[in-house]
Design an enzyme around this catalytic site. Structure first.
Site, PDB file in Angstrom:
ATOM      1  N   ASP A   1      -5.119   2.795  -5.777  1.00 28.29           N
ATOM      2  CA  ASP A   1      -4.906   4.069  -5.091  1.00 28.29           C
ATOM      3  C   ASP A   1      -6.214   4.589  -4.494  1.00 28.29           C
ATOM      4  O   ASP A   1      -7.288   4.379  -5.038  1.00 28.29           O
ATOM      5  CB  ASP A   1      -4.355   5.083  -6.093  1.00 28.29           C
ATOM      6  CG  ASP A   1      -4.063   6.432  -5.472  1.00 28.29           C
ATOM      7  OD1 ASP A   1      -3.158   6.485  -4.622  1.00 28.29           O
ATOM      8  OD2 ASP A   1      -4.736   7.413  -5.823  1.00 28.29           O
TER       9      ASP A   1
ATOM     10  N   GLU B   1      -4.276   0.709  -1.158  1.00 26.41           N
ATOM     11  CA  GLU B   1      -3.798   1.849  -0.370  1.00 26.41           C
ATOM     12  C   GLU B   1      -5.029   2.386   0.346  1.00 26.41           C
ATOM     13  O   GLU B   1      -5.820   3.148  -0.215  1.00 26.41           O
ATOM     14  CB  GLU B   1      -3.183   2.917  -1.275  1.00 26.41           C
ATOM     15  CG  GLU B   1      -2.492   4.028  -0.498  1.00 26.41           C
ATOM     16  CD  GLU B   1      -3.077   5.416  -0.759  1.00 26.41           C
ATOM     17  OE1 GLU B   1      -2.729   6.332  -0.005  1.00 26.41           O
ATOM     18  OE2 GLU B   1      -3.897   5.574  -1.675  1.00 26.41           O
TER      19      GLU B   1
END
Length: 733
Positions: free
Chosen positions: A412, A465
């Protein structure tokens, strides 16, 4: 003589009582003396202590040197091992003295830097045993890194959370260690840490803990990883190393809100074992190949969805034990489903029991808030240049593959790691040594992380991401890249959703938004995400983004979903999208499963199920995602009618699938599509079918290619395009 001993011992007792001793092994335990040996024991509140060998034979009565609890016994020789029979005012206990296990306490520290995984095999709470005098002594070895601490004590339910009772020993490199015999899996503990000035910090949970309680205690719990028996050997052996040529349809899940119990028990969460039944069976029935779980690393605040983790080595206890989580993964594998988890190395929360100012200094975070604080998330940023942090993070990644058999890690907020000026205004960030905005330390860490994962677990994968145009995110490190296996295509997601939210009458003015992703498609190994971030914080649901009346909204969503499944790139769909949930995702409640009573929602679910089946059985739709031979535009210029058509080709076989999307509510009769070869073509999927709550407009089933040149091809077929629909048309071999 007696007075001098009392004076010296009182000073030592005072230091022990105020938890100011950093080298307890030098003053406690058994030590050789000129005339034999001396055993010194520290047991606050004890009345008397008898020293025994491990068979219960008495070696002598200890002399109480100080009323606070310091005892001493002189012996003629050093015993192999001993235990203490302790009399308190209300009880008598027998303890094997932990301060006689100097070597065992330090075991493994010298090898810490030989491999990242040595960190979680050495630090934290490790169950150990040793053979002495024919007895097996079992217990738990504790080790924690706090180099600037003045003192550290082990506290837990075994010592009534009394920081005086188990002072830990400081190693030369800043690790604090202690082996406590008699402890076992299930005992609760924390660390009582004093900062460099001797001030006591809030009690800290174990940074390398494997299990912990929830609010309000957040207590660490000793766990034995060796007890679980895996049953996924065949699955692991069957996994290939190159995921780029495989079908990958990912179901993104927040475990706490996928489904909740009707009769509320606490928050009504399904346990890992219940999810292993209900969720796994659902995902299998829907035909997804992967489950991606929002972070399960232990985290204190429900509302963070796991993106503010504190226990990087522990699955959250909200849903059960570490073995329960292993069972969930095991069941996924036995049902041919891969498991990806979100891993968050970008930042950590400021909760007092966690990593923040762990030893009274910025041990894990950058000291300068211009580098060490995320104002967007009110969280600390790891100091990616510190060796202890780098080892900690890479080890925390590897344990998920090692102990939990996870198949992939989705990292993330990579963009926030790569750039010093991420979400910062001028003057709020510090440039790198070259005056630029790249965080070289984070870049180096990400490369090392990827190298370690693929070296040690070649069947696994990593996914970034990353929301910028940083070059080479999914390229190997030897080729100058960051080394990720895949990257989320945030550009495709934003552009295509922006296009779909437009009224069909105006889509022709934004036609490039639905086609632009192919301009850069081969720059990275992309995953196409329709993730949780698109259905929260006032963004509404996917269905709610679609324009038009009720039927048109559903038709738009069906056409868009099928377009996504055919577009190059692996697929990720957040839970609820597959049932066309009308309401925005709420992490505090279950999905709106009741909507499946209505054909609009049941139709979307049926379509996704069929898309997954068609996708997995059609190599043309996934083999060439990152190969220029796998995709051909047929017509990307029909902006006036908002129609796109393209062809997907198999790489290892001759399969051909033509995809046509009509993004207007008008039927396009006899719409001509160029094809490469003569022969028959058959519709294999139509999102306008009545099975999916479509209008069932007649588009035909099979077509014979005509020798009419079209779209720069020698042959063509004429198809009636249904309104707001996507068709898959296969060349019949």
């Amino acid at each position: 003589m007696k007075k001098e001993i009392t004076s010296a011992s009182s000073q030592l007792a005072e230091q022990l009582a105020s938890v100011r001793v950093s080298q307890p092994f030098s003053v406690l335990g058994c030590h050789s003396r000129d005339k034999g040996a001396q055993i010194t024991a520290w047991r606050p509140d004890a009345i008397s202590i008898q020293v025994e060998d491990l068979h219960g034979n008495k070696l002598g009565q200890m002399l109480k040197l100080d009323q606070q609890g310091l005892f001493e016994l002189e012996l003629e020789s050093i015993p192999t091992a001993y235990q203490l029979a302790i009399q308190y005012s209300d009880s008598q206990v027998v303890d094997i003295d932990p301060y006689q296990f100097n070597e065992l306490a330090f075991e493994g520290l010298a090898q810490l830097h030989e491999a990242p995984q040595n960190l979680y095999k050495t630090l934290g709470a490790q169950i150990k045993s040793v053979e002495l005098e024919g007895n097996t002594i079992s217990g738990v070895k504790f080790a924690v890194y706090a180099p600037s601490a003045a003192a550290v004590s082990l506290i837990g339910d075994f010592n009534l959370w009394d920081g005086r009772k188990h002072p830990m020993e400081r190693s030369i490199d800043g690790h604090w260690v202690l082996f406590v015999p008699g402890l076992e899996a299930g005992c609760k503990y924390k660390f009582e840490v004093k900062d460099p000035h001797g001030n006591q910090l809030p009690h800290k949970t174990d940074p390398v803990g494997f299990y912990s309680e929830q609010y309000p205690s957040f207590t660490s719990i000793v766990w034995d990883h060796s007890q679980y028996q895996w049953n996924d050997e065949h699955w692991i052996a069957s996994q290939h190393t190159d995921k780029r040529k495989e079908a990958m349809s990912i179901y993104e899940v927040h475990l706490g809100s996928w489904k909740r119990k009707q009769e509320q028990e606490g928050k009504g969460y399904l346990s890992y074992r219940e999810l292993a039944d209900e969720l796994v069976n659902y995902v299998k029935d829907m035909g997804y190949t992967h489950i991606e779980v929002l972070p399960v690393s232990e985290f204190p605040f429900d509302g963070s969805w796991g993106y503010q983790p504190i226990g990087m080595f522990a699955p959250t206890s909200r849903f059960g034990t570490p073995d329960d989580f292993k069972y969930f993964v095991d069941q996924c594998h036995q049902n041919n489903i891969s498991v990806i988890i979100d891993w968050v190395p970008a930042h950590f929360p400021s909760d007092a029991h966690g990593l923040a100012r762990f030893d009274g200094t910025s041990l894990y975070e950058y000291e300068d808030p211009r580098r060490g604080w995320h104002k967007d998330w009110n969280s600390y940023i790891y100091d990616f240049g510190r060796d202890n942090v780098r080892q900690f993070l890479v080890a925390s990644a590897l344990i998920w593959m090692d102990e939990y058999h996870i198949d992939g890690l989705r990292v993330d907020a990579v963009a926030s790691m790569l750039y010093w000026d991420y979400s910062r205004d001028e003057g709020e960030w510090v440039p790198n040594v070259d005056g630029g905005n790249h965080n070289y330390e984070a870049i180096s860490l990400l490369k090392w992380f990827n190298e370690e994962v693929y070296k040690q677990y070649p069947h696994a994968m990593t996914i970034a991401e990353e929301s910028t145009a940083f070059a080479g995110v999914s390229r190997p490190t030897f080729d100058g890249g960051l080394g990720f296996g895949f990257k989320w295509n945030m550009g495709w997601m934003h552009d295509s959703l922006d296009f779909m939210q437009k009224d069909p009458a105006f889509r022709k003015y934004h036609h490039n938004e639905i086609t632009f992703a192919m301009v850069y498609n081969y720059d990275e190994n992309f995953v196409l995400p329709l993730s949780h971030d698109e259905v929260v914080h006032g963004k509404g649901s996917l269905l709610g983004k679609m324009p038009g009346d009720e039927w048109q909204q559903a038709a738009n969503l069906r056409a868009y979903t099928a377009f996504m499944w055919a577009h190059p790139g692996k697929k990720l769909n957040f839970m609820g999208n597959e049932i066309a949930q009308a309401s925005e995702w709420n992490h505090d409640t279950s999905l709106d499963w009741h909507v499946l009573e209505y054909p609009k929602h049941a139709g979307q679910q049926a379509l996704v199920k069929q898309l997954n089946a068609t996708y997995k059985s059609s190599p043309a739709l996934y083999q060439g995602d990152y190969d220029t031979r796998g995709f051909e535009w047929i017509d990307h210029n029909d902006w006036e009618r908002s129609i796109v058509s393209f062809q997907r080709n198999g790489i290892e076989d001759q399969q051909t699938i033509i995809v046509v999307s009509n993004f207007t509510p008008l039927v396009r009769e006899s719409y001509r599509i160029g094809v490469n070869h003569a022969g028959r073509y058959r519709v294999i999927l139509n999102t306008d079918s009545e099975h999916y709550w479509g209008s069932n407009a007649d588009c035909g089933i099979e077509f014979e290619a005509e020798q009419i040149g079209w779209n720069e091809r020698a042959y063509s077929i004429a198809v009636n395009l249904p309104p707001l629909a996507t068709l898959y048309i296969e060349k019949v071999v």
